[in-house]
Motif scaffolding. Structure first.
Motif, PDB file in Angstrom:
ATOM      1  N   GLY A  80       0.786  -1.239  -0.181  1.00 17.21           N
ATOM      2  CA  GLY A  80      -0.092   0.023  -0.054  1.00 17.21           C
ATOM      3  C   GLY A  80       0.777   1.305  -0.175  1.00 17.21           C
ATOM      4  O   GLY A  80       0.272   2.395  -0.142  1.00 17.21           O
ATOM      5  N   ILE A  81       2.116   1.074   0.372  1.00 15.43           N
ATOM      6  CA  ILE A  81       2.788   2.370   0.205  1.00 15.43           C
ATOM      7  C   ILE A  81       3.054   2.954  -1.067  1.00 15.43           C
ATOM      8  O   ILE A  81       3.464   3.956  -1.079  1.00 15.43           O
ATOM      9  N   HIS A  82       2.567   2.385  -2.299  1.00 16.21           N
ATOM     10  CA  HIS A  82       2.540   2.788  -3.442  1.00 16.21           C
ATOM     11  C   HIS A  82       1.381   3.548  -3.896  1.00 16.21           C
ATOM     12  O   HIS A  82       1.085   3.710  -5.043  1.00 16.21           O
ATOM     13  N   LYS A  83       0.558   3.538  -2.913  1.00 19.28           N
ATOM     14  CA  LYS A  83      -0.867   4.023  -3.210  1.00 19.28           C
ATOM     15  C   LYS A  83      -1.256   5.348  -2.416  1.00 19.28           C
ATOM     16  O   LYS A  83      -1.434   5.391  -1.149  1.00 19.28           O
ATOM     17  N   PRO A  84      -1.079   6.212  -3.241  1.00 18.21           N
ATOM     18  CA  PRO A  84      -1.185   7.772  -2.376  1.00 18.21           C
ATOM     19  C   PRO A  84      -2.460   7.801  -1.594  1.00 18.21           C
ATOM     20  O   PRO A  84      -2.238   8.754  -0.578  1.00 18.21           O
ATOM     21  N   TRP A  85      -3.455   7.409  -1.947  1.00 17.57           N
ATOM     22  CA  TRP A  85      -4.679   7.537  -1.113  1.00 17.57           C
ATOM     23  C   TRP A  85      -4.621   6.769   0.303  1.00 17.57           C
ATOM     24  O   TRP A  85      -5.043   7.260   1.268  1.00 17.57           O
ATOM     25  N   LEU A  86      -3.683   5.755   0.402  1.00 11.79           N
ATOM     26  CA  LEU A  86      -3.704   5.046   1.841  1.00 11.79           C
ATOM     27  C   LEU A  86      -2.571   5.813   2.428  1.00 11.79           C
ATOM     28  O   LEU A  86      -2.562   5.786   3.565  1.00 11.79           O
ATOM     29  N   LEU A  87      -1.596   6.355   1.749  1.00 10.05           N
ATOM     30  CA  LEU A  87      -0.772   7.313   2.394  1.00 10.05           C
ATOM     31  C   LEU A  87      -1.452   8.390   3.112  1.00 10.05           C
ATOM     32  O   LEU A  87      -0.820   8.783   4.210  1.00 10.05           O
ATOM     33  N   ALA A  88      -2.175   8.917   2.536  1.00 12.51           N
ATOM     34  CA  ALA A  88      -2.954  10.016   3.143  1.00 12.51           C
ATOM     35  C   ALA A  88      -3.892   9.439   4.467  1.00 12.51           C
ATOM     36  O   ALA A  88      -3.902  10.261   5.241  1.00 12.51           O
ATOM     37  N   GLN A  89      -4.178   8.357   4.353  1.00  8.15           N
ATOM     38  CA  GLN A  89      -4.976   7.639   5.325  1.00  8.15           C
ATOM     39  C   GLN A  89      -4.197   7.628   6.417  1.00  8.15           C
ATOM     40  O   GLN A  89      -4.475   8.078   7.591  1.00  8.15           O
ATOM     41  N   LEU A  90      -2.752   7.075   6.343  1.00  9.85           N
ATOM     42  CA  LEU A  90      -1.711   7.057   7.181  1.00  9.85           C
ATOM     43  C   LEU A  90      -1.426   8.435   7.818  1.00  9.85           C
ATOM     44  O   LEU A  90      -1.333   8.645   9.028  1.00  9.85           O
ATOM     45  N   ARG A  91      -1.385   9.343   7.060  1.00  8.08           N
ATOM     46  CA  ARG A  91      -0.870  11.068   7.251  1.00  8.08           C
ATOM     47  C   ARG A  91      -2.344  11.300   8.451  1.00  8.08           C
ATOM     48  O   ARG A  91      -1.998  11.955   9.356  1.00  8.08           O
ATOM     49  N   LEU A  92      -3.475  10.993   7.970  1.00  7.35           N
ATOM     50  CA  LEU A  92      -4.385  11.342   8.983  1.00  7.35           C
ATOM     51  C   LEU A  92      -4.398  10.875  10.133  1.00  7.35           C
ATOM     52  O   LEU A  92      -4.742  11.254  11.368  1.00  7.35           O
ATOM     53  N   GLN A  93      -4.031   9.511  10.313  1.00  5.85           N
ATOM     54  CA  GLN A  93      -3.999   8.598  11.464  1.00  5.85           C
ATOM     55  C   GLN A  93      -2.951   9.387  12.126  1.00  5.85           C
ATOM     56  O   GLN A  93      -3.177   9.673  13.489  1.00  5.85           O
ATOM     57  N   LYS A  94      -1.835   9.611  11.710  1.00  3.70           N
ATOM     58  CA  LYS A  94      -0.657  10.211  12.640  1.00  3.70           C
ATOM     59  C   LYS A  94      -0.948  11.531  13.126  1.00  3.70           C
ATOM     60  O   LYS A  94      -0.800  12.082  14.265  1.00  3.70           O
ATOM     61  N   LEU A  95      -1.872  12.269  12.373  1.00  2.00           N
ATOM     62  CA  LEU A  95      -2.399  13.774  12.675  1.00  2.00           C
ATOM     63  C   LEU A  95      -3.344  13.522  13.915  1.00  2.00           C
ATOM     64  O   LEU A  95      -3.023  14.405  14.991  1.00  2.00           O
TER      65      LEU A  95
END
Length: 97
Positions: free
Chosen positions: A42-57
């Motif tokens: 999933g690290i190659h899927k930018p929409w999932l990286l956005a989800q990770l950024r949201l979780q970290k935020l």
């Protein structure tokens, strides 16, 4: 809180703080979510990286000012909007059926 929809590739995964995962949604902390993204490429899927950024935020929300939170949220939103609709016509390929 991150919500993750698990596809057909890993319907049985269970990481640390997940409550459920079989084709529905799971609540994960950012470490668990990062492990899942790595395990499912999933690290190659930018929409999932956005989800990770949201979780970290979300996890840092108590430690930052409301203005910082709003700015970071706006940055994540802009990143998603910059993706455009590149996926149109490729839904099955990109998101599974």
């Amino acid at each position: 809180m991150a919500v993750l929809f698990v596809g057909k590739d890993f319907p049985h995964l269970h990481f640390g703080n997940c409550t459920s995962i079989t084709g529905t949604s799971a609540n994960m902390n950012s470490d668990d979510l990062a492990k899942y993204l790595e395990a499912t490429d999933g690290i190659h899927k930018p929409w999932l990286l956005a989800q990770l950024r949201l979780q970290k935020l979300q996890e840092r929300r108590e430690d930052i000012t409301p203005n910082e939170y709003e700015q970071e949220l706006a940055d994540i939103h802009q990143s998603l909007m910059n993706l455009g609709e590149w996926w149109k016509g490729r839904e099955d390929e990109m998101f599974g059926s």
